[in-house]
Design a protein around this motif. Sequence first.
Motif, PDB file in Angstrom:
ATOM      1  N   ALA A   1       6.146  11.509   5.687  1.00 12.07           N
ATOM      2  CA  ALA A   1       6.396  11.424   7.126  1.00 12.07           C
ATOM      3  C   ALA A   1       5.545  10.327   7.758  1.00 12.07           C
ATOM      4  CB  ALA A   1       6.113  12.768   7.778  1.00 12.07           C
ATOM      5  N   ALA A   2       4.303  10.191   7.294  1.00 12.11           N
ATOM      6  CA  ALA A   2       3.441   9.137   7.798  1.00 12.11           C
ATOM      7  C   ALA A   2       3.984   7.763   7.403  1.00 12.11           C
ATOM      8  CB  ALA A   2       2.017   9.322   7.274  1.00 12.11           C
TER       9      ALA A   2
ATOM     10  N   ALA B   1      13.296  17.289   2.746  1.00 15.49           N
ATOM     11  CA  ALA B   1      13.770  18.070   1.603  1.00 15.49           C
ATOM     12  C   ALA B   1      12.611  18.781   0.910  1.00 15.49           C
ATOM     13  CB  ALA B   1      14.504  17.155   0.618  1.00 15.49           C
ATOM     14  N   ARG B   2      11.479  18.103   0.781  1.00 25.80           N
ATOM     15  CA  ARG B   2      10.325  18.730   0.136  1.00 25.80           C
ATOM     16  C   ARG B   2       9.770  19.872   0.977  1.00 25.80           C
ATOM     17  NH1 ARG B   2       7.903  13.127  -2.442  1.00 25.80           N
ATOM     18  NH2 ARG B   2       8.768  13.522  -4.525  1.00 25.80           N
ATOM     19  N   THR B   3       9.829  19.731   2.280  1.00 29.48           N
ATOM     20  CA  THR B   3       9.385  20.814   3.148  1.00 29.48           C
ATOM     21  C   THR B   3      10.264  22.049   2.950  1.00 29.48           C
ATOM     22  OG1 THR B   3       8.544  19.240   4.781  1.00 29.48           O
ATOM     23  CG2 THR B   3       8.974  21.484   5.545  1.00 29.48           C
ATOM     24  N   ARG B   4      11.570  21.841   2.779  1.00 26.64           N
ATOM     25  CA  ARG B   4      12.467  22.977   2.540  1.00 26.64           C
ATOM     26  C   ARG B   4      12.199  23.641   1.191  1.00 26.64           C
ATOM     27  NH1 ARG B   4      16.256  19.287   4.730  1.00 26.64           N
ATOM     28  NH2 ARG B   4      17.082  18.821   2.648  1.00 26.64           N
ATOM     29  N   THR B   5      11.672  22.877   0.242  1.00 25.07           N
ATOM     30  CA  THR B   5      11.414  23.407  -1.103  1.00 25.07           C
ATOM     31  C   THR B   5      10.174  24.292  -1.159  1.00 25.07           C
ATOM     32  OG1 THR B   5      12.412  21.386  -2.007  1.00 25.07           O
ATOM     33  CG2 THR B   5      11.156  22.733  -3.539  1.00 25.07           C
ATOM     34  N   LEU B   6       9.322  24.197  -0.154  1.00 26.89           N
ATOM     35  CA  LEU B   6       8.054  24.924  -0.196  1.00 26.89           C
ATOM     36  C   LEU B   6       8.252  26.426  -0.385  1.00 26.89           C
ATOM     37  CD1 LEU B   6       6.058  23.141   2.663  1.00 26.89           C
ATOM     38  CD2 LEU B   6       5.917  22.757   0.188  1.00 26.89           C
ATOM     39  N   ARG B   7       9.322  26.965   0.176  1.00 27.22           N
ATOM     40  CA  ARG B   7       9.537  28.415   0.113  1.00 27.22           C
ATOM     41  C   ARG B   7       9.755  28.900  -1.313  1.00 27.22           C
ATOM     42  NH1 ARG B   7      14.043  31.612   0.325  1.00 27.22           N
ATOM     43  NH2 ARG B   7      15.354  29.758   0.513  1.00 27.22           N
ATOM     44  N   THR B   8      10.297  28.059  -2.166  1.00 26.60           N
ATOM     45  CA  THR B   8      10.616  28.485  -3.534  1.00 26.60           C
ATOM     46  C   THR B   8       9.566  28.049  -4.556  1.00 26.60           C
ATOM     47  OG1 THR B   8      11.921  26.488  -3.955  1.00 26.60           O
ATOM     48  CG2 THR B   8      13.077  28.372  -3.002  1.00 26.60           C
TER      49      THR B   8
ATOM     50  N   SER C   1       1.537  18.250   0.785  1.00 25.85           N
ATOM     51  CA  SER C   1       0.711  17.062   0.978  1.00 25.85           C
ATOM     52  C   SER C   1       1.542  15.784   0.871  1.00 25.85           C
ATOM     53  CB  SER C   1      -0.414  17.057  -0.060  1.00 25.85           C
ATOM     54  OG  SER C   1      -1.189  15.875   0.032  1.00 25.85           O
ATOM     55  N   VAL C   2       2.402  15.732  -0.138  1.00 28.60           N
ATOM     56  CA  VAL C   2       3.227  14.537  -0.334  1.00 28.60           C
ATOM     57  C   VAL C   2       4.271  14.410   0.779  1.00 28.60           C
ATOM     58  CG1 VAL C   2       4.868  13.426  -1.897  1.00 28.60           C
ATOM     59  CG2 VAL C   2       2.825  14.528  -2.817  1.00 28.60           C
TER      60      VAL C   2
ATOM     61  N   PRO D   1       0.815  -1.226   0.000  1.00 26.15           N
ATOM     62  CA  PRO D   1       0.000   0.000   0.000  1.00 26.15           C
ATOM     63  C   PRO D   1       0.847   1.274   0.000  1.00 26.15           C
ATOM     64  CG  PRO D   1      -0.846  -1.592   1.586  1.00 26.15           C
ATOM     65  CD  PRO D   1       0.486  -2.111   1.133  1.00 26.15           C
ATOM     66  N   LEU D   2       1.977   1.248   0.694  1.00 28.91           N
ATOM     67  CA  LEU D   2       2.840   2.429   0.720  1.00 28.91           C
ATOM     68  C   LEU D   2       3.476   2.654  -0.651  1.00 28.91           C
ATOM     69  CD1 LEU D   2       4.641   1.923   4.176  1.00 28.91           C
ATOM     70  CD2 LEU D   2       2.480   3.075   3.665  1.00 28.91           C
ATOM     71  N   ARG D   3       3.907   1.566  -1.270  1.00 29.16           N
ATOM     72  CA  ARG D   3       4.498   1.674  -2.608  1.00 29.16           C
ATOM     73  C   ARG D   3       3.474   2.235  -3.601  1.00 29.16           C
ATOM     74  NH1 ARG D   3       4.263   0.039  -7.480  1.00 29.16           N
ATOM     75  NH2 ARG D   3       6.169  -0.183  -8.740  1.00 29.16           N
ATOM     76  N   ALA D   4       2.228   1.762  -3.503  1.00 27.53           N
ATOM     77  CA  ALA D   4       1.190   2.241  -4.414  1.00 27.53           C
ATOM     78  C   ALA D   4       0.970   3.746  -4.245  1.00 27.53           C
ATOM     79  CB  ALA D   4      -0.113   1.481  -4.160  1.00 27.53           C
ATOM     80  N   GLU D   5       1.038   4.215  -3.015  1.00 30.09           N
ATOM     81  CA  GLU D   5       0.852   5.650  -2.780  1.00 30.09           C
ATOM     82  C   GLU D   5       2.030   6.449  -3.328  1.00 30.09           C
ATOM     83  OE1 GLU D   5       0.226   6.863   1.327  1.00 30.09           O
ATOM     84  OE2 GLU D   5      -1.296   8.255   0.588  1.00 30.09           O
ATOM     85  N   VAL D   6       3.253   5.918  -3.184  1.00 27.18           N
ATOM     86  CA  VAL D   6       4.427   6.589  -3.752  1.00 27.18           C
ATOM     87  C   VAL D   6       4.292   6.671  -5.274  1.00 27.18           C
ATOM     88  CG1 VAL D   6       6.921   6.434  -4.100  1.00 27.18           C
ATOM     89  CG2 VAL D   6       5.947   5.998  -1.837  1.00 27.18           C
TER      90      VAL D   6
END
Length: 211
Positions: free
Chosen positions: A201-202, A177-184, A195-196, A79-84
């Motif tokens: 994290a989950a 890393a994606r959280t750090r990208t939010l600013r740009t 969201s991703v 299920p995790l792979r399918a979500e990725v």
Amino acid sequence: MWNVPNVALTRRTTLLAGAVLGAAPLLSGCSDDSGTPRARQAAATERLRAAAAGDSTRLLARYDATLAAHPALGPRLGPLRAEVARHAEAFGARPAGGASSPGGGPTGSAGPSASGASGKPDASQESGASPEPGAPQKAAASKKADEGPAPSGSEVPGDEKAARGALADAERRLADARTRTLRTAPPDLARLLASVAAAGAAHAYLLTAAG
């Protein structure tokens, strides 16, 4: 008396040269729109989106390698792979038979799409603050370094718990890393990245939870 024609010619030449020079910026501006702020913003957004698609595709490859090394983890990782895989498609990656098999094992992977068209919202069409110069490239390089290359089957830990832990580390690093990208990122893409990142994290928590 003989100098009058020369003076008139010099004056006409000067006026003509001035007119040509004054029109040059207008001509160059009409011939190429790629340097406009809108075009630069769209290009920067597309680079961010492509980098995010590549990150998810590499993470998907990690899941595939882990499932190949530990088929018994299929029910837990499937299920995790399918979500990725869905995340990769949301960023514009092209599925290549990337659905999970009934047992949770991989039947394919996703690859980056040149067009990025997958029916998902295109953030390049959303108005917003233009990304900082060079920020998308720096963010993509930072995320790639955090994510690291996808492991081959021989690089997956032989212990199932350690293999799950390695996947959790990859999920956590990419989420950070994606959280750090939010600013740009422009608004629409930033919402998708947030969201991703939360989903990643989950995943990290679920991969390391007992059971």
